[in-house]
Write a protein that holds these residues in place. Structure first.
Motif, short mmCIF file in Angstrom:
data_model
loop_
_atom_site.label_atom_id
_atom_site.label_comp_id
_atom_site.label_asym_id
_atom_site.label_seq_id
_atom_site.Cartn_x
_atom_site.Cartn_y
_atom_site.Cartn_z
N UNK A 169 24.60 65.93 90.00
CA UNK A 169 23.80 64.73 90.20
C UNK A 169 22.71 65.01 91.23
N UNK A 170 21.59 64.30 91.13
CA UNK A 170 20.49 64.51 92.08
C UNK A 170 20.80 63.87 93.42
N UNK A 171 20.18 64.38 94.44
CA UNK A 171 20.33 63.83 95.79
C UNK A 171 19.88 62.37 95.78
N UNK A 172 20.64 61.52 96.45
CA UNK A 172 20.28 60.12 96.55
C UNK A 172 20.98 59.22 95.54
N UNK A 173 21.65 59.80 94.55
CA UNK A 173 22.35 58.98 93.55
C UNK A 173 23.55 58.30 94.20
N UNK A 174 23.85 57.07 93.77
CA UNK A 174 25.01 56.36 94.32
C UNK A 174 26.22 56.46 93.40
N UNK A 175 25.99 56.72 92.12
CA UNK A 175 27.08 56.91 91.17
C UNK A 175 26.58 57.78 90.02
N UNK A 176 27.54 58.35 89.28
CA UNK A 176 27.20 59.24 88.17
C UNK A 176 27.99 58.82 86.94
N UNK A 177 27.32 58.69 85.80
CA UNK A 177 27.99 58.36 84.55
C UNK A 177 28.22 59.66 83.79
N UNK A 178 29.47 59.93 83.43
CA UNK A 178 29.83 61.15 82.72
C UNK A 178 29.34 61.07 81.28
N UNK A 179 28.69 62.13 80.81
CA UNK A 179 28.18 62.17 79.45
C UNK A 179 29.30 62.40 78.43
N UNK A 180 30.45 62.88 78.88
CA UNK A 180 31.56 63.16 77.98
C UNK A 180 32.42 61.93 77.75
N UNK A 181 32.87 61.27 78.84
CA UNK A 181 33.80 60.15 78.69
C UNK A 181 33.21 58.80 79.12
N UNK A 182 31.98 58.79 79.61
CA UNK A 182 31.27 57.59 80.05
C UNK A 182 31.89 56.91 81.27
N UNK A 183 32.78 57.58 81.98
CA UNK A 183 33.33 57.03 83.21
C UNK A 183 32.28 57.10 84.31
#
Length: 144
Positions: free
Chosen positions: A36-50
């Motif tokens: 994930x890029x610097x500054x992101x607060x959350x990340x959505x997984x491309x595999x399971x969408x969690x």
């Protein structure tokens, strides 16, 4: 007449600008490593969408391998224990200054153990290695 087969297309390498470094964390849903890029607060997984929350900036992370299922676990440095989300094993999280190393007396595999342990069993050959023999004891035993 046979039809020639085309090779599978290769996916291009992800573009990472030099001035925008990326960090990584483990997906809470499928345990995949996420960038994930610097500054992101959350990340959505491309595999399971969690959606996995990103720890606050400056938080030091550490890793260990789960003793129950051998999954790589990431945790906030300084934690004393980490529960695996796959098998629910509670793993002891030791800092580098709380562990020591010894070579197995039978197979020479490098083993890690907690300071203060009296013995450590090798997971490769099951040899039980005694810990804590001082150099003077070893010298007396071998007449050095």
């Amino acid at each position: 007449m046979p039809v020639p087969l085309a090779p599978y297309p290769t996916s291009p390498a992800p573009y990472t600008p030099a001035n925008n470094p990326q960090s990584q964390l483990v997906c809470l849903g499928c345990r995949n490593l996420l960038l994930y890029p610097a500054g992101a607060s959350s990340v959505c997984c491309a595999v399971c969408n969690a959606v996995t929350a990103v720890p606050p900036p400056g938080t030091e992370m550490a890793q260990l391998v789960c003793g129950g299922c051998h999954t790589l676990l990431m945790y906030i440095r300084g934690a004393t224990s980490v529960q695996c989300s796959c098998c629910h094993t509670v793993n002891l999280a030791l800092e580098a200054n709380q562990v020591a190393h010894v070579n197995c007396g039978n197979c020479r595999m490098l083993l890690m153990y907690q300071y203060g342990a009296r013995s450590v069993k090798c997971a490769v050959c099951n040899f039980v290695n005694s810990i804590g023999a001082s150099t003077s004891t070893i010298e007396q035993k071998f007449g050095a």
